[in-house]
Design a protein around this motif. Sequence first.
Motif, PDB file in Angstrom:
ATOM      1  N   GLY A 331       0.821  -1.213   0.000  1.00 39.04           N
ATOM      2  CA  GLY A 331       0.000   0.000   0.000  1.00 39.04           C
ATOM      3  C   GLY A 331       0.849   1.254   0.000  1.00 39.04           C
ATOM      4  O   GLY A 331       0.597   2.202  -0.767  1.00 39.04           O
ATOM      5  N   ALA A 332       1.874   1.301   0.860  1.00 37.61           N
ATOM      6  CA  ALA A 332       2.731   2.486   0.955  1.00 37.61           C
ATOM      7  C   ALA A 332       3.452   2.763  -0.365  1.00 37.61           C
ATOM      8  O   ALA A 332       3.620   3.909  -0.772  1.00 37.61           O
ATOM      9  CB  ALA A 332       3.752   2.292   2.082  1.00 37.61           C
ATOM     10  N   ILE A 333       3.878   1.705  -1.033  1.00 32.53           N
ATOM     11  CA  ILE A 333       4.622   1.858  -2.295  1.00 32.53           C
ATOM     12  C   ILE A 333       3.700   2.190  -3.467  1.00 32.53           C
ATOM     13  O   ILE A 333       4.049   3.012  -4.330  1.00 32.53           O
ATOM     14  CB  ILE A 333       5.412   0.565  -2.605  1.00 32.53           C
ATOM     15  N   PHE A 334       2.514   1.609  -3.500  1.00 37.19           N
ATOM     16  CA  PHE A 334       1.707   1.629  -4.726  1.00 37.19           C
ATOM     17  C   PHE A 334       0.582   2.673  -4.742  1.00 37.19           C
ATOM     18  O   PHE A 334       0.092   3.010  -5.819  1.00 37.19           O
ATOM     19  CB  PHE A 334       1.111   0.239  -4.961  1.00 37.19           C
ATOM     20  N   VAL A 335       0.160   3.187  -3.562  1.00 34.55           N
ATOM     21  CA  VAL A 335      -1.008   4.077  -3.542  1.00 34.55           C
ATOM     22  C   VAL A 335      -0.818   5.287  -4.446  1.00 34.55           C
ATOM     23  O   VAL A 335      -1.678   5.601  -5.287  1.00 34.55           O
ATOM     24  CB  VAL A 335      -1.344   4.515  -2.097  1.00 34.55           C
ATOM     25  N   HIS A 336       0.289   6.007  -4.306  1.00 31.50           N
ATOM     26  CA  HIS A 336       0.469   7.231  -5.100  1.00 31.50           C
ATOM     27  C   HIS A 336       0.583   6.941  -6.594  1.00 31.50           C
ATOM     28  O   HIS A 336      -0.148   7.550  -7.404  1.00 31.50           O
ATOM     29  CB  HIS A 336       1.693   8.001  -4.613  1.00 31.50           C
ATOM     30  N   PRO A 337       1.455   6.019  -7.045  1.00 29.40           N
ATOM     31  CA  PRO A 337       1.486   5.707  -8.482  1.00 29.40           C
ATOM     32  C   PRO A 337       0.172   5.132  -8.989  1.00 29.40           C
ATOM     33  O   PRO A 337      -0.176   5.326 -10.158  1.00 29.40           O
ATOM     34  CB  PRO A 337       2.619   4.684  -8.610  1.00 29.40           C
ATOM     35  N   ALA A 338      -0.579   4.447  -8.125  1.00 30.04           N
ATOM     36  CA  ALA A 338      -1.868   3.893  -8.542  1.00 30.04           C
ATOM     37  C   ALA A 338      -2.827   5.001  -8.944  1.00 30.04           C
ATOM     38  O   ALA A 338      -3.473   4.939  -9.999  1.00 30.04           O
ATOM     39  CB  ALA A 338      -2.477   3.052  -7.419  1.00 30.04           C
ATOM     40  N   PHE A 339      -2.899   6.044  -8.125  1.00 32.10           N
ATOM     41  CA  PHE A 339      -3.817   7.144  -8.440  1.00 32.10           C
ATOM     42  C   PHE A 339      -3.295   7.997  -9.600  1.00 32.10           C
ATOM     43  O   PHE A 339      -4.087   8.565 -10.360  1.00 32.10           O
ATOM     44  CB  PHE A 339      -4.080   7.990  -7.191  1.00 32.10           C
ATOM     45  N   ILE A 367      -4.644  -4.578  -7.720  1.00 30.13           N
ATOM     46  CA  ILE A 367      -3.433  -4.499  -6.889  1.00 30.13           C
ATOM     47  C   ILE A 367      -3.739  -3.809  -5.564  1.00 30.13           C
ATOM     48  O   ILE A 367      -3.279  -4.234  -4.494  1.00 30.13           O
ATOM     49  CB  ILE A 367      -2.307  -3.773  -7.641  1.00 30.13           C
ATOM     50  N   LEU A 368      -4.533  -2.736  -5.608  1.00 27.52           N
ATOM     51  CA  LEU A 368      -4.945  -2.067  -4.374  1.00 27.52           C
ATOM     52  C   LEU A 368      -5.750  -3.011  -3.487  1.00 27.52           C
ATOM     53  O   LEU A 368      -5.610  -3.010  -2.255  1.00 27.52           O
ATOM     54  CB  LEU A 368      -5.766  -0.816  -4.699  1.00 27.52           C
ATOM     55  N   SER A 369      -6.601  -3.834  -4.106  1.00 29.14           N
ATOM     56  CA  SER A 369      -7.400  -4.803  -3.350  1.00 29.14           C
ATOM     57  C   SER A 369      -6.517  -5.865  -2.706  1.00 29.14           C
ATOM     58  O   SER A 369      -6.807  -6.343  -1.605  1.00 29.14           O
ATOM     59  CB  SER A 369      -8.442  -5.467  -4.263  1.00 29.14           C
ATOM     60  N   ILE A 370      -5.425  -6.253  -3.391  1.00 29.52           N
ATOM     61  CA  ILE A 370      -4.483  -7.213  -2.807  1.00 29.52           C
ATOM     62  C   ILE A 370      -3.858  -6.638  -1.538  1.00 29.52           C
ATOM     63  O   ILE A 370      -3.771  -7.317  -0.505  1.00 29.52           O
ATOM     64  CB  ILE A 370      -3.391  -7.589  -3.829  1.00 29.52           C
TER      65      ILE A 370
END
Length: 457
Positions: A331-339, A367-370
């Motif tokens: 979550g910490a790594i992917f939240v910003h690039p996800a949005f 990926i966010l759901s994972i």
Amino acid sequence: MNLHQILNKLNNLKKIEEVRASQHYRKVAIAACFGTFLEWYDFLTFATLAVVLGPLFFPSNDPNTGLLASLATFGVGMVVRPIGSALFGSLGDRIGRKPVFMITIALMGLATVSVGFLPTYSQIGIWAPILLVGLRLMQGLSAGGEIGGSAVYLTEHAGNENRGFKTSFLQLMGPLGILVSTMQIAFLQQLLSPEEFQSWGWRVPFWISIPLLIIAIYIRKSLEETPIFLELTKQATKNESQLINNFRNPEIRNRMFLLFFCISSSGAILFFCVQVYTAIFLKTSVKLNPALIDQFSIFATLTLFPFTIFAGWLSDRIGRKPVVLSGIALGAIFVHPAFQLLQYLGSLYSEMPTNGSLVGIGVILTILSIALGLVVGPQTAILAELFPAKNRNSAATLPHNLAAGWIGGLLPLIVTWLNQVWGNSLAGLWYPISFLIGAGIISFLYLPETKQINLNH
């Protein structure tokens, strides 16, 4: 009877006992999950109908004022959740898990059904919003006692084997409550004219709580108190309120902090990022078609289900801590690039609609759901495993509801406000990311592994 026959008979008796235990736990799990689903359904239907309830109960010349008042009323329910958890959590340690179970479900059901029969502002004036706020307070108090308390009840019935897998199903009830509430209201809005829905159709979701409440109470009445609490009642010491004792005990106090900051807050942040804020972001910043956004919201919810159960199962194999840490890190790594990617792909689809853009958005939501599933899958078990039996209900429910109500519940508001302050639709996301980074570091250093904990102690 020879030795071989005796051994066969013993094996058959063991199998019969295992079947009975499995059937008993299945009954307990269905009752706990159904009740928690009803709590979430009741609690979140109010939020889904906030736009409708605004002009009916908070009329104003400015539509935004009425909507804000309605959203503030929803927020009241989130704010008082910790009060409900303190009250009912302490009560659960004194009189038992089952009686509190019955009280909270009845309180939530009564409040929700009453909203469906509540006169509007045009009928009784200022008393309409006053009564609505009062009923919302009842819902919040009930949710505070139920959500967390049900985790303790279910985990104490689960035994010491495969607790993560057995209890992970409880975590599906929140997303399922959102899903059913959203789909039901969408169906009613298609079935009825806007005038009919505004006149009486909005009451139907609250009325549906009547048969659901009857079923929930009937199921819960047949349940037994947890074996662990029954064992506590046999001890010579009197069962007293443990809430103050929890804060006096350094070990319990530290574990309450770990539960609040690392487990419950991380789960709440990821839950609202995936289940709530993605829809807000796609509507306001990306400006995708609302019907398409609803479809993505349903997809994200359905995707979450298998990952949550898998994470619970995996935590029984490799431990709770590595599974939760993996979710927090992802979550910490992917939240910003996800949005960032959601913004790019959404804008690309608006300019040139292609299936590739939609598939990309679906992959990002997956990926966010994972990440969310990895944190919340083992969460039900951890809530109970962190604390000794006599303190468990009060020690687990208070930090969990503080995190869900004040950290997760206020997340969309804080992120939106930070976006406006910085003039950037992605700036506010550094708030949940910073929280996740801090939670990850503290979890790595201090969170104990609880998989092997004996819940009787």
